[in-house]
Design a protein around this motif. Structure first.
Motif, PDB file in Angstrom:
ATOM      1  N   GLU A 219      70.192 118.682  37.915  1.00 30.96           N
ATOM      2  CA  GLU A 219      70.913 119.742  38.632  1.00 30.96           C
ATOM      3  C   GLU A 219      72.320 119.942  38.056  1.00 30.96           C
ATOM      4  O   GLU A 219      72.801 121.059  37.973  1.00 30.96           O
ATOM      5  CB  GLU A 219      70.969 119.364  40.125  1.00 30.96           C
ATOM      6  CG  GLU A 219      71.418 120.451  41.053  1.00 30.96           C
ATOM      7  CD  GLU A 219      70.468 121.647  41.135  1.00 30.96           C
ATOM      8  OE1 GLU A 219      69.443 121.690  40.437  1.00 30.96           O
ATOM      9  OE2 GLU A 219      70.783 122.569  41.912  1.00 30.96           O
ATOM     10  N   LYS A 242      64.994 123.849  37.433  1.00 30.88           N
ATOM     11  CA  LYS A 242      65.281 122.449  37.769  1.00 30.88           C
ATOM     12  C   LYS A 242      64.550 122.081  39.063  1.00 30.88           C
ATOM     13  O   LYS A 242      64.486 122.909  39.983  1.00 30.88           O
ATOM     14  CB  LYS A 242      66.789 122.270  37.945  1.00 30.88           C
ATOM     15  CG  LYS A 242      67.504 122.432  36.607  1.00 30.88           C
ATOM     16  CD  LYS A 242      68.986 122.600  36.792  1.00 30.88           C
ATOM     17  CE  LYS A 242      69.625 122.759  35.416  1.00 30.88           C
ATOM     18  NZ  LYS A 242      70.986 123.277  35.507  1.00 30.88           N
ATOM     19  N   CYS A 244      65.419 120.168  41.410  1.00 28.94           N
ATOM     20  CA  CYS A 244      66.288 120.212  42.585  1.00 28.94           C
ATOM     21  C   CYS A 244      66.509 121.658  43.060  1.00 28.94           C
ATOM     22  O   CYS A 244      66.473 121.920  44.263  1.00 28.94           O
ATOM     23  CB  CYS A 244      67.615 119.540  42.250  1.00 28.94           C
ATOM     24  SG  CYS A 244      68.655 119.383  43.682  1.00 28.94           S
ATOM     25  N   SER A 245      66.696 122.582  42.111  1.00 30.04           N
ATOM     26  CA  SER A 245      66.910 123.995  42.494  1.00 30.04           C
ATOM     27  C   SER A 245      65.669 124.531  43.206  1.00 30.04           C
ATOM     28  O   SER A 245      65.777 125.305  44.169  1.00 30.04           O
ATOM     29  CB  SER A 245      67.171 124.863  41.263  1.00 30.04           C
ATOM     30  OG  SER A 245      68.128 124.275  40.458  1.00 30.04           O
ATOM     31  N   TRP A 246      64.505 124.139  42.723  1.00 28.12           N
ATOM     32  CA  TRP A 246      63.253 124.560  43.377  1.00 28.12           C
ATOM     33  C   TRP A 246      63.191 124.022  44.816  1.00 28.12           C
ATOM     34  O   TRP A 246      62.914 124.774  45.763  1.00 28.12           O
ATOM     35  CB  TRP A 246      62.063 124.069  42.538  1.00 28.12           C
ATOM     36  CG  TRP A 246      60.760 124.044  43.267  1.00 28.12           C
ATOM     37  CD1 TRP A 246      60.070 125.114  43.748  1.00 28.12           C
ATOM     38  CD2 TRP A 246      59.989 122.884  43.616  1.00 28.12           C
ATOM     39  NE1 TRP A 246      58.911 124.687  44.366  1.00 28.12           N
ATOM     40  CE2 TRP A 246      58.844 123.331  44.294  1.00 28.12           C
ATOM     41  CE3 TRP A 246      60.146 121.503  43.407  1.00 28.12           C
ATOM     42  CZ2 TRP A 246      57.864 122.455  44.770  1.00 28.12           C
ATOM     43  CZ3 TRP A 246      59.169 120.635  43.877  1.00 28.12           C
ATOM     44  CH2 TRP A 246      58.057 121.125  44.551  1.00 28.12           C
ATOM     45  N   LYS A 248      65.540 123.247  46.736  1.00 28.21           N
ATOM     46  CA  LYS A 248      66.557 123.879  47.594  1.00 28.21           C
ATOM     47  C   LYS A 248      66.076 125.198  48.174  1.00 28.21           C
ATOM     48  O   LYS A 248      66.691 125.737  49.084  1.00 28.21           O
ATOM     49  CB  LYS A 248      67.860 124.071  46.805  1.00 28.21           C
ATOM     50  CG  LYS A 248      68.638 122.764  46.667  1.00 28.21           C
ATOM     51  CD  LYS A 248      69.935 122.943  45.908  1.00 28.21           C
ATOM     52  CE  LYS A 248      70.732 121.636  45.944  1.00 28.21           C
ATOM     53  NZ  LYS A 248      71.866 121.646  45.024  1.00 28.21           N
ATOM     54  N   LYS A 249      64.966 125.724  47.664  1.00 28.55           N
ATOM     55  CA  LYS A 249      64.427 126.975  48.216  1.00 28.55           C
ATOM     56  C   LYS A 249      63.478 126.711  49.392  1.00 28.55           C
ATOM     57  O   LYS A 249      62.937 127.638  49.995  1.00 28.55           O
ATOM     58  CB  LYS A 249      63.670 127.739  47.127  1.00 28.55           C
ATOM     59  CG  LYS A 249      64.573 128.155  45.981  1.00 28.55           C
ATOM     60  CD  LYS A 249      64.026 129.393  45.271  1.00 28.55           C
ATOM     61  CE  LYS A 249      65.019 129.963  44.291  1.00 28.55           C
ATOM     62  NZ  LYS A 249      65.156 129.177  43.064  1.00 28.55           N
TER      63      LYS A 249
END
Ligand SMILES: C[S@@+](CC[C@H](N)C(=O)[O-])C[C@H]1O[C@@H](n2cnc3c(N)ncnc32)[C@H](O)[C@@H]1O
Length: 303
Positions: A219, A242, A244-246, A248-249
């Motif tokens: 991230e 990433k 983590c970005s996934w 976070k959705k």
């Protein structure tokens, strides 16, 4: 003699010319042409069969690196910093699920005298020790586990094996305040979004899921781009995403990531706190799976 060598060198020329023509034709057809058109699914199935063998392996057959006996002190080093404090706030009616527990050593350590798991750290709260469930595909219970379970009785520690997380119903498992996963299902599953959604559904509101995933795009972006990535994620257009970005959705969770770019492999420590009940993880599909400890996987976000 001379004639034979002229003939053979001519033959050699012909062969080389033919090979060159084929090469040019193949290149003109674009990448992938010339390779047998092997469908991806049978290859993935073969790899999953290989992975099953790793789960079943015992003693000297167990591949080096398939570690199943990490203790609580290892969990404290590997999981996000909030894990021990969160465990320490719980009492004897609360529940902890360790998905991919191996031998369940971390739970045994937690129940061992005092609950002190590392110098200066006490994860057991004043309210007594939580009820703990160890889950593993294969049964890796040891003699100390059997003895401790018999001593505690009353279902304080349970060991579930023979199935994967996704094969249990919510009713069978009940709900948990804390779920951990140390190189367990999150690192091994072929169904990453299904696994994640199932784990989050098992959490009480206010509860948290703690895990880590190695060799991923971090991230904070500080991973070495020459990394041999083990878990890869791309969007519908094939661009890197990433992990983590996934995550976070995902709805109804607060996600925090600690990027470890200075570890031997870039590793993301992840905690997900459930804040409401309607959890939904953006679905991903499996593109590639290569059996290993942990396996190499490539997923794509569904459009
Ligand atoms: C490498 S071991 C890790 C064991 C333990 N956490 C440790 O650190 O020592 C992987 C564990 O994950 C389990 N596992 C893998 N996929 C799983 C899944 N989908 N559901 C439940 N357990 C899973 C395996 O059966 C095994 O117990």
């Amino acid at each position: 003699m001379f004639m034979r060598s002229v003939t053979s060198s001519l033959k050699g020329w012909k062969t080389a010319a033919t090979a060159l023509t084929v090469l040019i034709a193949v290149q003109a057809l674009g990448p992938g042409a010339g390779r047998p058109q092997e469908p991806a699914q049978p290859r993935i199935d073969e790899e999953i069969t290989k992975q099953e063998k790793i789960y079943r392996s015992r003693g000297t057959d167990m591949p080096h690196g398939y570690i199943t006996d990490r203790g609580l002190s290892d969990y404290l080093e590997l999981l996000p910093s909030g894990f021990c404090d969160a465990l320490g706030t719980l009492g004897s009616s609360d529940r902890w699920l360790d998905i991919g527990a191996g031998a369940g050593q971390a739970i045994l350590d937690y129940y061992a005298s005092g609950g002190d798991s590392a110098p200066g750290k006490t994860c057991a709260g004043a309210g007594g020790r939580v009820r703990a469930v160890a889950m593993s595909i294969e049964d890796r219970r040891t003699e100390p586990w059997q003895q401790q379970a018999a001593r505690l009785g009353d279902d304080r520690i349970r060991y579930l094996s023979g199935k994967r997380l996704g094969q249990y119903s919510l009713e069978e498992l009940g709900k948990f305040q804390i779920i951990t996963d140390v190189y367990g299902g999150f690192s091994y599953t072929e169904d990453l979004s299904g696994f994640m959604e199932r784990a989050l559904r098992l959490l009480e509101i206010g509860g948290a899921f703690y895990t880590l995933v190695q060799s991923v795009r971090l991230e904070d972006g500080k991973d070495n781009p020459k990394t041999w990535y083990l878990t890869e994620l791309v969007d519908a257009a094939g661009r890197d995403v990433k992990v983590c970005s996934w995550l976070k959705k995902t709805t109804c969770v607060k996600v925090a990531c600690e990027s470890k770019s200075d570890w031997a492999q870039p590793t993301e420590l992840i905690s997900m706190k459930k804040v409401c009940s309607d959890v939904s993880v953006p679905p991903v599909k499996l593109l590639k799976y290569e059996a290993d400890n942990p396996p190499g996987r490539r997923f794509q976000l569904e459009p």
